[in-house]
Design a protein around this motif. Sequence first.
Motif, PDB file in Angstrom:
ATOM      1  N   GLU A  31      30.950  38.988  53.551  1.00 43.00           N
ATOM      2  CA  GLU A  31      31.335  38.836  54.956  1.00 43.00           C
ATOM      3  C   GLU A  31      32.814  38.546  55.174  1.00 43.00           C
ATOM      4  OE1 GLU A  31      29.114  39.362  57.485  1.00 43.00           O
ATOM      5  OE2 GLU A  31      27.846  40.010  55.801  1.00 43.00           O
ATOM      6  N   PHE A  32      33.516  38.043  54.160  1.00 44.55           N
ATOM      7  CA  PHE A  32      34.893  37.591  54.379  1.00 44.55           C
ATOM      8  C   PHE A  32      35.929  38.260  53.476  1.00 44.55           C
ATOM      9  CE2 PHE A  32      32.266  34.162  55.974  1.00 44.55           C
ATOM     10  CZ  PHE A  32      32.929  33.743  57.112  1.00 44.55           C
ATOM     11  N   LEU A  33      35.522  38.738  52.306  1.00 45.37           N
ATOM     12  CA  LEU A  33      36.507  39.168  51.310  1.00 45.37           C
ATOM     13  C   LEU A  33      36.650  40.688  51.247  1.00 45.37           C
ATOM     14  CD1 LEU A  33      35.605  36.769  48.350  1.00 45.37           C
ATOM     15  CD2 LEU A  33      37.067  36.353  50.349  1.00 45.37           C
ATOM     16  N   PRO A  34      37.809  41.176  50.738  1.00 44.78           N
ATOM     17  CA  PRO A  34      37.996  42.616  50.551  1.00 44.78           C
ATOM     18  C   PRO A  34      36.955  43.151  49.568  1.00 44.78           C
ATOM     19  CG  PRO A  34      40.081  41.436  50.313  1.00 44.78           C
ATOM     20  CD  PRO A  34      39.010  40.402  50.350  1.00 44.78           C
ATOM     21  N   PRO A  35      36.449  44.356  49.789  1.00 44.64           N
ATOM     22  CA  PRO A  35      35.419  44.908  48.902  1.00 44.64           C
ATOM     23  C   PRO A  35      35.989  45.387  47.579  1.00 44.64           C
ATOM     24  CG  PRO A  35      36.011  46.521  50.559  1.00 44.64           C
ATOM     25  CD  PRO A  35      36.767  45.263  50.916  1.00 44.64           C
ATOM     26  N   ASP A  36      35.144  45.427  46.574  1.00 44.73           N
ATOM     27  CA  ASP A  36      35.450  46.048  45.277  1.00 44.73           C
ATOM     28  C   ASP A  36      36.685  45.460  44.600  1.00 44.73           C
ATOM     29  OD1 ASP A  36      33.287  47.794  45.653  1.00 44.73           O
ATOM     30  OD2 ASP A  36      34.528  49.175  46.811  1.00 44.73           O
ATOM     31  N   ARG A  37      36.840  44.153  44.676  1.00 46.61           N
ATOM     32  CA  ARG A  37      37.954  43.489  43.960  1.00 46.61           C
ATOM     33  C   ARG A  37      37.410  42.322  43.139  1.00 46.61           C
ATOM     34  NH1 ARG A  37      42.893  45.641  45.859  1.00 46.61           N
ATOM     35  NH2 ARG A  37      43.656  44.681  43.955  1.00 46.61           N
ATOM     36  N   PRO A  38      36.525  42.595  42.160  1.00 48.29           N
ATOM     37  CA  PRO A  38      35.914  41.502  41.400  1.00 48.29           C
ATOM     38  C   PRO A  38      36.908  40.696  40.581  1.00 48.29           C
ATOM     39  CG  PRO A  38      35.372  43.614  40.417  1.00 48.29           C
ATOM     40  CD  PRO A  38      36.013  43.909  41.733  1.00 48.29           C
ATOM     41  N   LEU A  39      37.895  41.371  39.971  1.00 48.69           N
ATOM     42  CA  LEU A  39      38.859  40.651  39.145  1.00 48.69           C
ATOM     43  C   LEU A  39      39.797  39.798  40.001  1.00 48.69           C
ATOM     44  CD1 LEU A  39      39.738  43.445  36.557  1.00 48.69           C
ATOM     45  CD2 LEU A  39      38.376  41.385  36.168  1.00 48.69           C
ATOM     46  N   PHE A  40      40.260  40.354  41.098  1.00 51.06           N
ATOM     47  CA  PHE A  40      41.137  39.596  41.989  1.00 51.06           C
ATOM     48  C   PHE A  40      40.402  38.387  42.561  1.00 51.06           C
ATOM     49  CE2 PHE A  40      42.996  38.842  46.246  1.00 51.06           C
ATOM     50  CZ  PHE A  40      44.295  38.531  45.859  1.00 51.06           C
ATOM     51  N   THR A  41      39.137  38.587  42.930  1.00 52.01           N
ATOM     52  CA  THR A  41      38.343  37.477  43.458  1.00 52.01           C
ATOM     53  C   THR A  41      38.129  36.415  42.389  1.00 52.01           C
ATOM     54  OG1 THR A  41      37.217  38.902  45.043  1.00 52.01           O
ATOM     55  CG2 THR A  41      36.109  36.848  44.450  1.00 52.01           C
ATOM     56  N   GLY A  42      37.819  36.831  41.162  1.00 48.60           N
ATOM     57  CA  GLY A  42      37.664  35.867  40.075  1.00 48.60           C
ATOM     58  C   GLY A  42      38.940  35.103  39.807  1.00 48.60           C
ATOM     59  N   LEU A  43      40.081  35.800  39.882  1.00 49.06           N
ATOM     60  CA  LEU A  43      41.370  35.155  39.671  1.00 49.06           C
ATOM     61  C   LEU A  43      41.641  34.094  40.722  1.00 49.06           C
ATOM     62  CD1 LEU A  43      44.169  34.923  38.350  1.00 49.06           C
ATOM     63  CD2 LEU A  43      44.911  36.848  39.784  1.00 49.06           C
ATOM     64  N   LEU A  44      41.428  34.424  41.989  1.00 44.72           N
ATOM     65  CA  LEU A  44      41.703  33.465  43.054  1.00 44.72           C
ATOM     66  C   LEU A  44      40.679  32.334  43.095  1.00 44.72           C
ATOM     67  CD1 LEU A  44      43.107  35.345  46.165  1.00 44.72           C
ATOM     68  CD2 LEU A  44      44.268  34.329  44.213  1.00 44.72           C
ATOM     69  N   ARG A  45      39.518  32.529  42.529  1.00 50.16           N
ATOM     70  CA  ARG A  45      38.560  31.431  42.397  1.00 50.16           C
ATOM     71  C   ARG A  45      39.006  30.450  41.325  1.00 50.16           C
ATOM     72  NH1 ARG A  45      32.355  32.486  41.673  1.00 50.16           N
ATOM     73  NH2 ARG A  45      32.449  30.226  41.886  1.00 50.16           N
ATOM     74  N   ALA A  46      39.495  30.978  40.201  1.00 48.06           N
ATOM     75  CA  ALA A  46      39.715  30.133  39.028  1.00 48.06           C
ATOM     76  C   ALA A  46      41.089  29.473  38.989  1.00 48.06           C
ATOM     77  CB  ALA A  46      39.496  30.966  37.763  1.00 48.06           C
ATOM     78  N   LEU A  47      42.150  30.275  39.097  1.00 46.64           N
ATOM     79  CA  LEU A  47      43.483  29.743  38.809  1.00 46.64           C
ATOM     80  C   LEU A  47      43.952  28.688  39.807  1.00 46.64           C
ATOM     81  CD1 LEU A  47      45.744  29.845  36.799  1.00 46.64           C
ATOM     82  CD2 LEU A  47      46.762  31.751  38.062  1.00 46.64           C
ATOM     83  N   PRO A  48      43.889  28.916  41.122  1.00 44.94           N
ATOM     84  CA  PRO A  48      44.317  27.853  42.044  1.00 44.94           C
ATOM     85  C   PRO A  48      43.504  26.573  41.870  1.00 44.94           C
ATOM     86  CG  PRO A  48      44.119  29.939  43.212  1.00 44.94           C
ATOM     87  CD  PRO A  48      43.508  30.142  41.865  1.00 44.94           C
ATOM     88  N   ALA A  49      42.194  26.711  41.665  1.00 51.87           N
ATOM     89  CA  ALA A  49      41.353  25.532  41.469  1.00 51.87           C
ATOM     90  C   ALA A  49      41.752  24.786  40.201  1.00 51.87           C
ATOM     91  CB  ALA A  49      39.882  25.940  41.401  1.00 51.87           C
ATOM     92  N   GLY A  50      42.013  25.532  39.129  1.00 52.71           N
ATOM     93  CA  GLY A  50      42.408  24.899  37.882  1.00 52.71           C
ATOM     94  C   GLY A  50      43.729  24.165  37.994  1.00 52.71           C
ATOM     95  N   LEU A  51      44.711  24.797  38.627  1.00 50.23           N
ATOM     96  CA  LEU A  51      46.023  24.151  38.790  1.00 50.23           C
ATOM     97  C   LEU A  51      45.919  22.899  39.660  1.00 50.23           C
ATOM     98  CD1 LEU A  51      48.274  27.317  39.251  1.00 50.23           C
ATOM     99  CD2 LEU A  51      48.052  25.877  37.214  1.00 50.23           C
TER     100      LEU A  51
END
Length: 337
Positions: A31-51
């Motif tokens: 409902e909210f995110l750009p389609p067909d970007r699994p790697l970009f979505t995984g990146l934005l889930r992990a790296l900002p949270a980790g930092l």
Amino acid sequence: MRPQAAHRATLTALTALAPVSWGTTYAVTTEFLPPDRPLFTGLLRALPAGLLLLALARVLPRGAWWWKSVVLGALNIGAFFPLLFLSAYRLPGGMAAVVGSVGPLFVVGLSALLLGQRPSTRTLLTGIAAAFGVSLVVLQAAGALDALGVLAAFASTASMSTGTVLTKRWGRPEGVGPLALTGWQLTAGGLLIAPLAVLVEGAPPALDGRAVGGYLYLALANTAVAYWLWFRGIGRLTATQVTFLGPLSPLTAAVVGWAALGQALTPVQLAGMALAFGATVAGQIGPRRKSSGPEAVRGTPGGTVPGSPGRKAPEDPTEVTGQGVTGQEVAGPALRR
């Protein structure tokens, strides 16, 4: 309720918030995110949270924990996130959730292999019941299955299960809490995803306000807070208790799909929800503790494991905590490509 039982119930409830949060991932993604970007979505889930967690903990790995953090980050985050989204994009009708629901059984097998801990019959039967209940909720016939999607689903489950057992085997460095350990893994996993995202998907997509809000939710509540609660539970609850909280993820996805996306729930799905939830509750009932005399783990000085100087004994003789079935976090009852 006794204070110890009340504390355990509170800890279990807090840990359960992680798979409940992951159950909202499907609705947020579609409902909210750009389609067909699994790697970009995984990146934005992990790296900002980790930092963010690194900044809060202000603790960096030392010695062997540099490479251990990379290994755990790769298994629990770096490989798991892309494989999870790849399987979700390519498999019909929540099949990714069904494959992910065998996660507890993966953990039981790996625990027997790597930690020498034998599973009980009740644990195996409860795991099978949970997987079957989840299948009734999310599995719908939708033509031939995509081979790459099935492979990715199994690989994501195997990756998370292996990371879970190694997390339990290695524990945490002295004086390091779950906040820092979670930050290490999310940061390492995010850094591993970053070059792959650029090579495979190219430049980041344009983001509108809805997408920014969706990514903020995924990074903060869905990842930073949820994974901190999850790894905290891994250190304090037994395998059975943590592993069987996993079915709450697809059950939450089904409820969100019904309440927010207008997806109907059939009587069969409701029966599956009841079965999976019953398995989750049954998984919180620990085995009866048996005293094995003065040589028992609990009878050793300082609560250490015989033959393992300095290694603290688990709270339960059968303890092997599992990451559960977080591979189901993006799979709702009507997930299709």
